[in-house]
Design an enzyme around this catalytic site. Structure first.
Site, short mmCIF file in Angstrom:
data_model
loop_
_atom_site.label_atom_id
_atom_site.label_comp_id
_atom_site.label_asym_id
_atom_site.label_seq_id
_atom_site.Cartn_x
_atom_site.Cartn_y
_atom_site.Cartn_z
N ASP A 29 0.84 -1.19 0.00
CA ASP A 29 0.00 0.00 0.00
C ASP A 29 0.88 1.25 0.00
OD1 ASP A 29 -2.29 1.85 0.76
OD2 ASP A 29 -3.29 -0.07 0.96
N HIS A 77 -3.74 6.13 3.30
CA HIS A 77 -4.40 4.92 2.80
C HIS A 77 -3.81 3.65 3.42
CE1 HIS A 77 -5.70 1.97 -0.29
NE2 HIS A 77 -6.67 2.83 -0.58
N SER A 79 -10.91 -0.57 -1.31
CA SER A 79 -9.65 -0.56 -0.54
C SER A 79 -9.91 -0.84 0.93
CB SER A 79 -8.96 0.80 -0.66
OG SER A 79 -8.34 0.95 -1.90
#
Length: 770
Positions: free
Chosen positions: A150, A223, A549
């Site tokens: 990620d 994220h 996600s």
């Protein structure tokens, strides 16, 4: 040396052969190159030394190019993949690429590409209870390592502290790489590894700007921190954002170790870096790989995530990927390889509710993370009454202060980010914002950390508000912020969640399952604002985000839980258990709705696959559909892939079975995708499946189900009797178009192998006329 064709033996290395001029670099492009090493004779005969082996290959390219015309640059080697596959990444000119293709042993060269990044309530919603079942003490004590590919991680976050954890397992071979504001001391017994992969990114986008991002595993975007904590973050008391969603936050498998592999940067994720991260994670010893990223679907032999994931499952590593955020358009689902668990996104039963009241008395429910006071009844501005032609979307500089000052501005979703629209309203002097969905976005309601009083509203409300704006010269509205509300019917499919059918492999239903991915609370870097706006100086430890996600790491965490219970299960067995025990009814016992549509439409397997994951039921599924790596290779043969294309997955030495009768639909998958020809007078498809008994001894399963409209389904035999665990039995299932059926786009049903009311092994059916 037999395994050296597909697997190299140590971590990848970075080699740069020669400095080149900027003009020359512009003529080069990065390619991921697959070679058959058995067919290549290295000039120094040192096949055991990968560095020298690949140097000799690139030296041969240089020599061949020089024979025809002078070449101002030499090839630049970016990565050698040492664990996952027999390939390397290099910057090559067009002429060098031509020379490479002339070498004996060349298989393929794929241009590198830029891909995109695609919880206090979640565990409870998933049915996980402290001290019970999968969250029982004995199960949580076993070591499971989740690798997260990620945007990195914020290592100091409370979600990643290691208080009370046992020493790092001796089998772990990973490392804590140092870089910008990241040292070995940032790792601990929770965060046991952290690496950064940027060679491919910098080859494509230039050197990372360290004033905007960290040239290390540290997360500047948020994220990666969010996804890592969703999968395996510690239990944290009184977690919230601005007091909303307050409760105990924790990852699905909160006692797991985490290894962070940063392969995503400010402009995206380059496939050569992602492949290097997968490659390294396999070598390091992860048990589960979680990738909340992807691009458009493509043939598996051209899909580097699919190629890397195949090597992972060969080593027993479960791979979970996000299905993408390009819904509700059909055939947009990505990461569709059958050995990948492809995850869709759906809602929780929690909302962050608002109420909008118009001047004519109409009221609408919305969603927002704003926690200030309610607005007064204020004038509305929209489109031409707010600014220029771009004011409908509240784009940069489109709003005029004299038109919007002190008013609530109506902004339509699309083009720029949702919080960016609010920033534009505030800069222009607006007092609030109504963010309207168009019909394309349906009724999904994002909860965003707006910097002014603002709320999202669904398409039905949006259309009504636009009608109201046209009905009066003095439109007004007010917004009330109600905070956290529980009890909403759930799950419901998110409109953004990418959909099937699967264009790459139409004989496989994708996505596989759905999981919570709408308005998920999880850890957040304190130096990244919750709105992701640079003008926003607020700092939070937890933030709400939405996307596949967010759903992907939920499934990664569940897979880690199942690995603790069933240490001998293959990745395919875990996947099967999650799929066949998934449910398709919401909390009100109605069929799962699809928020992409305003008419309470029912979601289909092209939206949710087999249904919503149920961790506890998946831990005891009764039967599983297992698949070996060899089975997947036979499946690739049934797709008529060439020998060189299959070699990307299998390595040298594998040949497709002679006179095989296998059709793609015969892969032992836990669901059924059936393709009928629209103009055929006799559509009949017969498939074979084998189930393995993993429940109690001496049981008899009886098949039941629901036929798709216009399709007859026959299963033989209709009864399966198992004497002991591990026993395998097969059945055939035949799909026949009923006489008089008018071909349609798709039709859906299911079969269910049932043992009393103890086990229900459910498989979705999707029939498509093409």
């Amino acid at each position: 040396m037999k395994t050296a064709t597909m697997m190299c033996k140590t971590a990848f290395i970075l080699l740069v052969f020669i400095a080149t001029t900027s003009n020359a670099l512009m003529n080069q492009q990065t390619y991921i190159v697959h070679m058959n090493k058995a067919k290549i004779a290295a000039s120094d005969q040192s096949q055991g030394d990968s560095k020298e082996w690949y140097e000799s290959v690139l030296n041969s390219i240089t020599e061949l190019s020089a024979e025809e015309e002078s070449e101002s640059t030499s090839p630049e080697l970016i990565y050698v993949y040492k664990t996952a596959i027999s390939c390397f990444a290099a910057k090559l000119s067009t002429k060098q690429l031509v020379s490479l293709k002339r070498l004996n042993g060349f298989i393929s060269a794929t241009p590198d590409e830029m891909l995109a990044l695609h919880t206090t309530r979640s565990p409870e919603f998933l049915g996980l209870e402290p001290g019970k079942g999968l969250w029982g003490d004995s199960n949580l004590e076993s070591d499971v390592i989740i690798g997260v590919v990620d945007s990195g991680i914020w290592p100091e976050h409370v979600s990643f502290l290691d208080e009370g954890m046992s020493p790092v397992p001796s089998r772990w071979k990973g490392a804590c790489e140092e870089g910008t504001k990241f040292t070995q001391s940032n790792c601990n017994k929770k965060l046991i590894g952290a690496r950064a992969f940027f060679q491919g990114y910098e080859a494509a986008a230039g050197r990372i700007n360290e004033t905007e991002d960290y040239r290390s595993a540290r997360d500047a975007e948020g994220h990666g921190t969010h996804t890592a904590s969703t999968a395996a973050g510690n239990l944290v008391q009184n977690a919230s954002i601005f007091g909303l969603a307050k409760g105990e936050a924790g990852g699905v498998r909160y006692t797991s170790r985490i290894a962070a592999y940063k392969a995503c940067w400010s402009r995206g994720c380059v496939s050569s870096d992602i492949l290097a991260a997968i490659d390294q994670a396999i070598l390091d010893g992860v048990d589960v790989l979680s990738l909340s990223l992807g691009g458009s679907a493509k043939p598996y032999h051209s899909d580097n995530i699919a190629i890397g994931a195949f090597q992972a499952i060969k080593k027993g590593v479960f791979v979970s990927c996000s299905g993408g955020n390009s819904g509700p358009t059909a055939s947009t689902v990505s990461n569709t390889a059958p050995w990948i668990m492809t995850v869709a996104a759906s809602s929780l039963d929690r909302s962050f509710s608002t109420s909008v009241r118009l001047g004519d008395g109409q009221t609408f429910e919305g969603s927002s993370l704003y926690v200030g006071k309610a607005t007064k009844q204020l004038p509305l501005a929209y489109g031409r009454t707010a600014g220029d032609t771009a004011a409908v979307f509240c784009l940069d500089g489109s709003l005029k202060r004299k038109l919007v000052k002190g008013k609530i501005v109506v902004c339509q979703r699309g083009i720029n980010s949702r919080t960016k629209k609010g920033e534009q309203v505030k800069l222009a002097g607006g007092a609030g914002m109504l963010l309207l969905n168009t019909d394309n976005y349906g009724e999904e309601l994002f909860a965003d950390a707006h910097i002014l009083p603002a709320t999202a509203l669904g398409a039905l409300a949006g259309n009504a508000i636009k009608m109201y704006l046209n009905s009066t010269e003095t439109p007004t509205a007010s917004i009330i912020f109600k905070g956290t509300v529980y009890g909403k019917p759930a799950p419901a499919m998110a409109a953004f969640s990418s959909r099937g059918p699967n264009e790459v492999g139409p004989d496989i239903i994708k996505p596989d399952v759905t999981a919570p991915g709408m308005n998920i609370l999880a850890a957040w870097p304190p130096l990244t604002s919750p709105s992701r706006l640079k003008s926003d100086k607020r700092s939070v430890l937890f933030n709400v985000a939405s996307g596949t996600s967010m759903s992907c790491p939920h499934v990664s965490g569940i897979a880690a839980l199942l690995k603790s219970v069933h240490k001998d299960w293959s990745p395919a067995a875990i996947k099967s258990a999650l799929m066949t025990t998934a449910y398709v009814l919401d909390s009100n016992h109605r069929e799962i709705a699809d928020n992409a549509f305003s008419n309470s439409a029912i979601a289909t397997p092209f939206a949710f696959g087999s249904g919503h994951v149920d961790p506890e039921k998946a831990s005891d599924p009764g039967l599983i559909y297992d698949i070996t790596p060899e089975d997947y290779q036979d499946y690739l043969c049934s797709l008529n892939y060439s020998a060189s294309e299959i070699a990307l997955f299998s390595g040298d030495g594998f040949t497709c079975p002679q006179q095989s009768t296998m059709q793609p639909g015969d892969l032992n998958y836990p669901s059924f995708a059936v393709n009928f020809k629209r103009n055929s007078k006799s559509n009949i498809v017969t498939l074979t499946r084998t189930v393995t008994h993993v429940g109690v001894p001496n049981v008899t399963y009886v098949v039941q189900g629901n036929e798709p409209n216009g399709v007859a389904v026959m299963v033989e035999p209709k009864v399966l009797t198992f004497e002991k665990p591990g026993q395998k039995l097969s059945y055939k299932i035949t799909f026949t178009e009923k006489k008089g059926t008018t071909p349609q786009d798709s039709s859906f049903g299911f079969i269910d192998w049932a043992y009393l009311n103890t086990y229900h092994v459910r498989s979705s059916i999707a029939v498509t006329w093409t």
